[in-house]
Motif scaffolding. Structure first.
Motif, short mmCIF file in Angstrom:
data_model
loop_
_atom_site.label_atom_id
_atom_site.label_comp_id
_atom_site.label_asym_id
_atom_site.label_seq_id
_atom_site.Cartn_x
_atom_site.Cartn_y
_atom_site.Cartn_z
N VAL A 1 32.47 42.47 51.82
CA VAL A 1 33.90 42.04 50.93
C VAL A 1 34.04 40.77 50.49
N SER A 2 35.11 40.81 48.95
CA SER A 2 34.83 40.67 47.60
C SER A 2 37.16 40.22 47.58
N LEU A 3 36.94 38.75 47.47
CA LEU A 3 38.70 38.27 47.36
C LEU A 3 38.44 36.92 46.03
N SER A 4 39.26 37.90 44.67
CA SER A 4 39.25 37.35 43.95
C SER A 4 40.42 36.70 43.51
N SER A 5 41.03 35.26 42.77
CA SER A 5 42.02 35.55 42.18
C SER A 5 41.69 34.37 41.09
N SER A 6 43.01 34.70 40.13
CA SER A 6 43.20 33.17 38.97
C SER A 6 44.67 32.54 39.65
#
Length: 146
Positions: free
Chosen positions: A63-68
């Motif tokens: 599970v990958s969660l990315s945000s800028s």
């Protein structure tokens, strides 16, 4: 590319075929969503979105969660809302979150897309991949990301 050495360098791509490559992981779910003031909150007052999927015993998922926009934090829960794993930062230099778990049983699981801070708002990308996927794929959620 400028060659600064005397002579000729020849690269042979055919040699790469002699080494077996690992099959790439199947993308089971990919979604772009947003944490906003209308979302549910955890006990620390941080916002979260819940994403459900079904899987089989022994299935490995990443599970990958990315945000800028904010510092992502993920939690993986089983059908009884027991935490199977959680992650804040991939590394000291990468504040996105990634978690790899081998699931213990057949059934429904929840991913909580969250922020490390209770002030975290904004867009994020959630991806679930599995190198050990079977014909049973995670349940797709409605596109409202809630």
């Amino acid at each position: 590319m400028k060659n600064t050495l005397a002579g000729t360098v020849v690269l042979s791509l055919a040699a790469i075929a002699l080494f077996p490559t690992q099959a790439s992981a199947a993308t089971l779910l990919q979604r772009v969503c947003q944490l906003d003031a209308t979302d549910d909150t955890l006990s620390d007052e941080s916002l979260f979105d819940r994403h459900l999927f079904t899987a089989t015993a022994g299935q490995s998922v990443t599970v990958s969660l990315s945000s800028s926009d904010f510092d992502p934090y993920i939690l993986l829960l089983d059908a009884n809302n027991e935490t199977l794993g959680e992650n804040d930062d991939i590394s000291q230099r990468n504040l996105n979150s990634r978690l790899t778990v081998t699931l213990p049983s057949n059934g429904q699981y929840s991913i909580l897309a969250n922020s490390q801070s209770n002030l975290g708002l904004g867009r994020y990308r959630l991806t679930i991949t599995s190198p050990t996927h079977t014909e049973q794929r995670p349940t797709k959620l409605p596109t409202d990301c809630r």
